[in-house]
Design a protein around this motif. Sequence first.
Motif, short mmCIF file in Angstrom:
data_model
loop_
_atom_site.label_atom_id
_atom_site.label_comp_id
_atom_site.label_asym_id
_atom_site.label_seq_id
_atom_site.Cartn_x
_atom_site.Cartn_y
_atom_site.Cartn_z
N CYS A 83 49.76 38.84 36.71
CA CYS A 83 48.29 38.96 36.76
C CYS A 83 47.85 40.40 36.53
CB CYS A 83 47.77 38.49 38.10
SG CYS A 83 48.21 36.78 38.44
N TYR A 84 46.76 40.55 35.81
CA TYR A 84 46.19 41.87 35.52
C TYR A 84 44.69 41.85 35.79
CZ TYR A 84 50.55 43.17 33.31
OH TYR A 84 51.86 43.46 33.08
N ASN A 85 44.18 42.94 36.40
CA ASN A 85 42.76 43.08 36.70
C ASN A 85 42.17 44.24 35.91
OD1 ASN A 85 42.81 41.03 38.64
ND2 ASN A 85 43.48 42.47 40.21
N ARG A 86 40.94 44.07 35.44
CA ARG A 86 40.26 45.14 34.71
C ARG A 86 40.13 46.35 35.63
NH1 ARG A 86 35.10 42.92 33.05
NH2 ARG A 86 34.37 43.64 35.06
N ARG A 87 40.53 47.51 35.14
CA ARG A 87 40.51 48.73 35.94
C ARG A 87 39.42 49.67 35.50
NH1 ARG A 87 45.64 52.73 36.26
NH2 ARG A 87 44.46 54.19 35.05
N ASP A 88 39.49 50.14 34.25
CA ASP A 88 38.50 51.09 33.76
C ASP A 88 38.54 51.14 32.24
OD1 ASP A 88 40.82 52.54 33.18
OD2 ASP A 88 40.48 54.04 34.71
N ALA A 114 48.54 43.37 38.85
CA ALA A 114 48.12 43.01 40.19
C ALA A 114 49.12 42.09 40.87
CB ALA A 114 46.75 42.33 40.13
N GLY A 115 50.33 41.99 40.33
CA GLY A 115 51.36 41.16 40.95
C GLY A 115 51.50 39.83 40.23
N GLY A 123 37.33 39.93 33.61
CA GLY A 123 37.75 40.77 34.72
C GLY A 123 39.22 40.66 35.08
N GLU A 124 39.82 39.51 34.80
CA GLU A 124 41.24 39.33 35.10
C GLU A 124 41.83 38.26 34.20
OE1 GLU A 124 40.77 36.07 38.70
OE2 GLU A 124 41.45 38.09 39.18
N PHE A 125 43.13 38.30 34.05
CA PHE A 125 43.84 37.27 33.31
C PHE A 125 45.31 37.34 33.67
CE2 PHE A 125 43.13 40.79 30.39
CZ PHE A 125 44.41 41.10 30.00
N ALA A 126 46.07 36.35 33.20
CA ALA A 126 47.49 36.29 33.53
C ALA A 126 48.29 35.83 32.32
CB ALA A 126 47.71 35.32 34.69
N ALA A 156 42.11 46.26 24.54
CA ALA A 156 42.60 46.30 25.91
C ALA A 156 44.05 46.77 25.93
CB ALA A 156 42.50 44.91 26.54
N GLU A 157 44.43 47.38 27.05
CA GLU A 157 45.79 47.88 27.25
C GLU A 157 46.23 47.49 28.66
OE1 GLU A 157 47.86 52.16 26.78
OE2 GLU A 157 46.07 52.14 28.02
N LEU A 158 47.49 47.06 28.81
CA LEU A 158 48.02 46.67 30.11
C LEU A 158 48.83 47.81 30.71
CD1 LEU A 158 49.14 43.04 29.28
CD2 LEU A 158 46.97 43.83 30.23
#
Length: 74
Positions: free
Chosen positions: A50-55, A67-68, A31-34, A7-9
């Motif tokens: 917070c980060y959401n799975r994009r692609d 995601a803020g 799908g998401e984590f923080a 994974a990459e942020l």
Amino acid sequence: MEQHVRAELIGGPEDGRSFIIPAVDADLPMGEFAFPSPRDGEDPCSPYACYNRRDQRADGVWRYQYAGEQNVAP
């Protein structure tokens, strides 16, 4: 079925960070984590970035979009 994926942020305070996370279902990572996002003089556990799975990139790395911030982890 993969048990772990790369994974990459993207964006936010953790921009560019990459790591390996578990694949939870059908080769999909969570799908998401923080992450705790401490700032000078603040409680180290608040707020959370917070980060959401994009692609998924062509090389198989999953990308998560910033995601803020929020006061509790998802």
